[in-house]
Design a protein around this motif. Structure first.
Motif, PDB file in Angstrom:
ATOM      1  N   ARG A  24     -57.543  19.763 -41.556  1.00  0.00           N
ATOM      2  CA  ARG A  24     -59.014  19.687 -41.501  1.00  0.00           C
ATOM      3  C   ARG A  24     -59.524  19.453 -40.074  1.00  0.00           C
ATOM      4  O   ARG A  24     -60.483  20.070 -39.637  1.00  0.00           O
ATOM      5  N   THR A  25     -58.857  18.562 -39.350  1.00  0.00           N
ATOM      6  CA  THR A  25     -59.361  18.194 -38.025  1.00  0.00           C
ATOM      7  C   THR A  25     -59.052  19.255 -36.970  1.00  0.00           C
ATOM      8  O   THR A  25     -59.921  19.605 -36.168  1.00  0.00           O
ATOM      9  N   TYR A  26     -57.813  19.740 -36.974  1.00  0.00           N
ATOM     10  CA  TYR A  26     -57.396  20.655 -35.898  1.00  0.00           C
ATOM     11  C   TYR A  26     -57.246  22.102 -36.380  1.00  0.00           C
ATOM     12  O   TYR A  26     -56.878  22.976 -35.594  1.00  0.00           O
ATOM     13  N   GLY A  27     -57.438  22.311 -37.674  1.00  0.00           N
ATOM     14  CA  GLY A  27     -57.261  23.669 -38.205  1.00  0.00           C
ATOM     15  C   GLY A  27     -55.813  24.109 -38.245  1.00  0.00           C
ATOM     16  O   GLY A  27     -55.527  25.319 -38.278  1.00  0.00           O
ATOM     17  N   LEU A  28     -54.859  23.156 -38.230  1.00  0.00           N
ATOM     18  CA  LEU A  28     -53.439  23.544 -38.295  1.00  0.00           C
ATOM     19  C   LEU A  28     -53.173  24.236 -39.633  1.00  0.00           C
ATOM     20  O   LEU A  28     -53.536  23.720 -40.686  1.00  0.00           O
ATOM     21  N   PRO A  29     -52.542  25.419 -39.603  1.00  0.00           N
ATOM     22  CA  PRO A  29     -52.271  26.137 -40.865  1.00  0.00           C
ATOM     23  C   PRO A  29     -51.088  25.511 -41.618  1.00  0.00           C
ATOM     24  O   PRO A  29     -49.940  25.782 -41.305  1.00  0.00           O
ATOM     25  N   VAL A  30     -51.413  24.678 -42.574  1.00  0.00           N
ATOM     26  CA  VAL A  30     -50.370  23.917 -43.273  1.00  0.00           C
ATOM     27  C   VAL A  30     -50.303  24.297 -44.749  1.00  0.00           C
ATOM     28  O   VAL A  30     -51.278  24.801 -45.317  1.00  0.00           O
ATOM     29  N   THR A  31     -49.148  24.030 -45.351  1.00  0.00           N
ATOM     30  CA  THR A  31     -49.023  23.996 -46.814  1.00  0.00           C
ATOM     31  C   THR A  31     -48.128  22.804 -47.142  1.00  0.00           C
ATOM     32  O   THR A  31     -47.329  22.363 -46.292  1.00  0.00           O
ATOM     33  N   ILE A  32     -48.279  22.300 -48.353  1.00  0.00           N
ATOM     34  CA  ILE A  32     -47.459  21.173 -48.822  1.00  0.00           C
ATOM     35  C   ILE A  32     -46.914  21.535 -50.198  1.00  0.00           C
ATOM     36  O   ILE A  32     -47.648  22.074 -51.027  1.00  0.00           O
ATOM     37  N   SER A  33     -45.620  21.234 -50.430  1.00  0.00           N
ATOM     38  CA  SER A  33     -45.097  21.363 -51.800  1.00  0.00           C
ATOM     39  C   SER A  33     -44.618  20.004 -52.256  1.00  0.00           C
ATOM     40  O   SER A  33     -44.039  19.241 -51.476  1.00  0.00           O
ATOM     41  N   ARG A  34     -44.894  19.689 -53.513  1.00  0.00           N
ATOM     42  CA  ARG A  34     -44.463  18.405 -54.082  1.00  0.00           C
ATOM     43  C   ARG A  34     -43.561  18.700 -55.273  1.00  0.00           C
ATOM     44  O   ARG A  34     -44.028  19.147 -56.320  1.00  0.00           O
ATOM     45  N   CYS A  35     -42.283  18.474 -55.068  1.00  0.00           N
ATOM     46  CA  CYS A  35     -41.300  18.871 -56.077  1.00  0.00           C
ATOM     47  C   CYS A  35     -40.748  17.663 -56.836  1.00  0.00           C
ATOM     48  O   CYS A  35     -40.743  16.547 -56.335  1.00  0.00           O
ATOM     49  N   SER A  36     -40.280  17.948 -58.027  1.00  0.00           N
ATOM     50  CA  SER A  36     -39.615  16.923 -58.833  1.00  0.00           C
ATOM     51  C   SER A  36     -38.149  16.815 -58.419  1.00  0.00           C
ATOM     52  O   SER A  36     -37.710  17.474 -57.480  1.00  0.00           O
ATOM     53  N   ASN A  37     -37.365  16.012 -59.137  1.00  0.00           N
ATOM     54  CA  ASN A  37     -35.961  15.758 -58.781  1.00  0.00           C
ATOM     55  C   ASN A  37     -35.124  17.032 -58.776  1.00  0.00           C
ATOM     56  O   ASN A  37     -35.084  17.748 -59.771  1.00  0.00           O
ATOM     57  N   ASN A  38     -34.445  17.257 -57.675  1.00  0.00           N
ATOM     58  CA  ASN A  38     -33.540  18.407 -57.552  1.00  0.00           C
ATOM     59  C   ASN A  38     -32.115  17.992 -57.895  1.00  0.00           C
ATOM     60  O   ASN A  38     -31.740  16.830 -57.735  1.00  0.00           O
ATOM     61  N   TYR A  39     -31.313  18.963 -58.320  1.00  0.00           N
ATOM     62  CA  TYR A  39     -29.873  18.752 -58.467  1.00  0.00           C
ATOM     63  C   TYR A  39     -29.182  20.066 -58.136  1.00  0.00           C
ATOM     64  O   TYR A  39     -29.808  21.134 -58.150  1.00  0.00           O
ATOM     65  N   GLY A  40     -27.884  19.973 -57.805  1.00  0.00           N
ATOM     66  CA  GLY A  40     -27.135  21.177 -57.448  1.00  0.00           C
ATOM     67  C   GLY A  40     -26.093  20.864 -56.390  1.00  0.00           C
ATOM     68  O   GLY A  40     -25.825  19.687 -56.094  1.00  0.00           O
ATOM     69  N   PRO A  41     -25.509  21.912 -55.784  1.00  0.00           N
ATOM     70  CA  PRO A  41     -24.467  21.720 -54.775  1.00  0.00           C
ATOM     71  C   PRO A  41     -24.964  20.966 -53.544  1.00  0.00           C
ATOM     72  O   PRO A  41     -26.125  21.086 -53.179  1.00  0.00           O
ATOM     73  N   TYR A  42     -24.067  20.221 -52.899  1.00  0.00           N
ATOM     74  CA  TYR A  42     -24.344  19.497 -51.651  1.00  0.00           C
ATOM     75  C   TYR A  42     -25.300  18.318 -51.826  1.00  0.00           C
ATOM     76  O   TYR A  42     -25.894  17.855 -50.857  1.00  0.00           O
ATOM     77  N   HIS A  43     -25.477  17.848 -53.058  1.00  0.00           N
ATOM     78  CA  HIS A  43     -26.338  16.683 -53.301  1.00  0.00           C
ATOM     79  C   HIS A  43     -25.565  15.444 -52.863  1.00  0.00           C
ATOM     80  O   HIS A  43     -24.449  15.202 -53.327  1.00  0.00           O
ATOM     81  N   PHE A  44     -26.151  14.637 -52.002  1.00  0.00           N
ATOM     82  CA  PHE A  44     -25.445  13.477 -51.440  1.00  0.00           C
ATOM     83  C   PHE A  44     -25.089  12.486 -52.553  1.00  0.00           C
ATOM     84  O   PHE A  44     -25.937  12.138 -53.375  1.00  0.00           O
ATOM     85  N   PRO A  45     -23.837  11.976 -52.558  1.00  0.00           N
ATOM     86  CA  PRO A  45     -23.364  11.204 -53.714  1.00  0.00           C
ATOM     87  C   PRO A  45     -23.972   9.817 -53.897  1.00  0.00           C
ATOM     88  O   PRO A  45     -23.471   9.041 -54.706  1.00  0.00           O
ATOM     89  N   GLU A  46     -25.063   9.487 -53.203  1.00  0.00           N
ATOM     90  CA  GLU A  46     -25.762   8.233 -53.496  1.00  0.00           C
ATOM     91  C   GLU A  46     -26.812   8.443 -54.592  1.00  0.00           C
ATOM     92  O   GLU A  46     -27.348   7.477 -55.131  1.00  0.00           O
ATOM     93  N   LYS A  47     -27.110   9.697 -54.924  1.00  0.00           N
ATOM     94  CA  LYS A  47     -28.160  10.004 -55.902  1.00  0.00           C
ATOM     95  C   LYS A  47     -27.548  10.103 -57.311  1.00  0.00           C
ATOM     96  O   LYS A  47     -26.348  10.342 -57.462  1.00  0.00           O
ATOM     97  N   LEU A  48     -28.396   9.954 -58.320  1.00  0.00           N
ATOM     98  CA  LEU A  48     -27.899   9.767 -59.692  1.00  0.00           C
ATOM     99  C   LEU A  48     -26.810  10.762 -60.124  1.00  0.00           C
ATOM    100  O   LEU A  48     -25.706  10.349 -60.497  1.00  0.00           O
ATOM    101  N   ILE A  49     -27.121  12.053 -60.096  1.00  0.00           N
ATOM    102  CA  ILE A  49     -26.188  13.016 -60.708  1.00  0.00           C
ATOM    103  C   ILE A  49     -24.846  13.080 -59.966  1.00  0.00           C
ATOM    104  O   ILE A  49     -23.790  12.885 -60.585  1.00  0.00           O
ATOM    105  N   PRO A  50     -24.843  13.271 -58.636  1.00  0.00           N
ATOM    106  CA  PRO A  50     -23.524  13.313 -57.984  1.00  0.00           C
ATOM    107  C   PRO A  50     -22.787  11.977 -58.019  1.00  0.00           C
ATOM    108  O   PRO A  50     -21.548  11.960 -58.087  1.00  0.00           O
TER     109      PRO A  50
END
Ligand code: NAD
Ligand code: DAU
Length: 339
Positions: free
Chosen positions: A169-195
């Motif tokens: 809004r202030t500088y007119g920077l062309p931005v987008t934001i995505s807000r995602c839910s919990n991911n799972y799959g390969p290379y998930h660091f083993p401190e997170k629930l599934i791995p």
């Protein structure tokens, strides 16, 4: 196009780089990563030798290094995955979360302004909306849901989101934001629930379920998240927020039981431990906007995704066993030792 991907040595960032290099081989990808405990250089081995890929080790908070890279690469797009991402660590020590997640975002956006970058994309999280009650399954997070955070992690991500919208809004920077839910799959660091549960199951170690295990998360296979971000970069509207999630709500305890079943391990390994402080009860995304505007829908069913994920951890033991043998041991002892 040249795309700078920050945090590309982490779980989702690395999967995103693989996705982009496969689907858009004409683009150049430059990965900027500090290689914190969560970053793994070896993950990027499959793309290291490619002509259209470059890895640079740097901190997104290091203004000089960031500007020097932008000067050299003149990126068209910046996608910011770099973050401290683990809620439990943020409860233990919030400082680095505020530094990386908020000030790092500011540093990147300042560079985007200075070099006229055509798109800055912020990879955010559904955690900025706080949580939903278990007894209202009719409620979902939409892009209009007010920001209402619970942990230092989610507060830092929400702060960054507000800053991103302010730069637009202030500088007119062309931005987008995505807000995602919990991911799972390969290379998930083993401190997170599934791995973590897969690794503990395979070692016949206790499976530490917080509280009663009734908390609900909305799980999405990581490749579906990557495809959604790619669509937003190419066809998303500037200044907009897009929620990403697959209507795949599951209780933690059911995930853990399923992992036991898939690995042929007894449920007696399940150990209920002290709850996470401020533990969010339920996350559930309404993905109607990204579906109607960009035609995105998740393609991987949970039953298939979790099998693929477990198979990956079985086939890539070295990747996660190396992590488990390092400083991660100290973290595990601190987090679970007297819980
Ligand atoms: P991760 O912890 O696996 O990876 C983070 C990466 O960022 C690592 O490679 C790390 O080295 C790098 N990094 C950290 N601090 C840095 C700094 N100061 N400078 C440069 N690099 C730095 O995280 P993830 O799970 O892949 O999450 C990626 C992004 O997606 C984060 O912004 C997170 O908030 C968001 N997100 C994650 C999930 C999820 O389920 N994992 C869901 C929604 C959103
Ligand atoms: O919703 C998106 C978020 O998902 C991302 O923004 C975060 O970066 C990502 O880490 C993830 O946060 P969660 O806190 O939901 O993920 P985590 O894997 O840490 O925990 C998932 C659930 O499992 C949560 O309810 C806590 C519980 N849990 C977790 C661990 C590590 C346990 O019961 N036992 C455990 O040992």
């Amino acid at each position: 196009m040249t795309i700078i991907v920050t945090g590309g040595a982490g779980f989702i960032g690395a999967n995103f780089i693989f996705y982009m290099m496969e689907h858009h081989p004409e683009d150049r990808i430059v990965c900027l990563d500090k290689l914190t405990y969560a970053g793994n250089f070896s993950t990027l081995a499959p793309v290291m030798g490619k002509e259209n890929f470059r890895f640079v080790r740097a901190d997104i908070c290091d203004r000089e290094a960031v500007h020097a890279l932008f000067e050299e690469e003149r990126p068209d797009i910046v996608v910011n995955f770099a973050a401290e991402s683990h809620v439990d660590r943020s409860i233990e020590d919030p400082g680095v979360f505020l530094r990386t997640n908020i000030l790092g975002t500011q540093t990147l956006m300042d560079a985007c302004r200075a070099f006229g970058v055509a798109r800055y994309h912020q990879v955010s999280t559904d955690e900025v909306y706080g949580d939903l009650p278990l007894d209202r399954p009719d409620l979902f997070f939409t892009e209009q849901t007010p920001i209402h955070t619970s942990s230092p992690y989610s507060a830092s991500k929400a702060s960054a989101d507000l800053l991103v919208l302010a730069y637009h809004r202030t500088y007119g920077l062309p931005v987008t934001i995505s807000r995602c839910s919990n991911n799972y799959g390969p290379y998930h660091f083993p401190e997170k629930l599934i791995p973590l549960m897969i690794a503990n199951c395979l070692a016949d170690k206790p499976l530490p379920v917080y509280g009663e295990g009734l908390n609900v998360r909305d799980w999405l296979y990581v490749e579906d998240h990557c495809r959604a971000i790619d669509l937003i970069l190419r066809r998303g509207r500037v200044g907009e927020v897009y929620n990403i999630g697959g209507h795949n709500e599951m209780r933690n305890i059911d995930i853990v039981r399923l992992i036991c079943r898939e690995l042929g391990k007894p449920e007696s390994l399940i150990t209920y431990v002290a709850d996470r402080k401020g533990h969010d009860m339920r996350y559930a995304i309404d993905p109607a906007k990204i579906h109607s505007e960009l035609g995105w829908l998740p393609q991987t069913k949970f039953a298939d995704g979790i099998r693929k994920t477990i198979a990956w951890y079985l086939d890539n033991r070295e990747w996660w066993e190396t992590i488990l043998s390092g400083e991660y041991q100290d973290y595990y002892e601190r987090m679970y030792g007297n819980r």
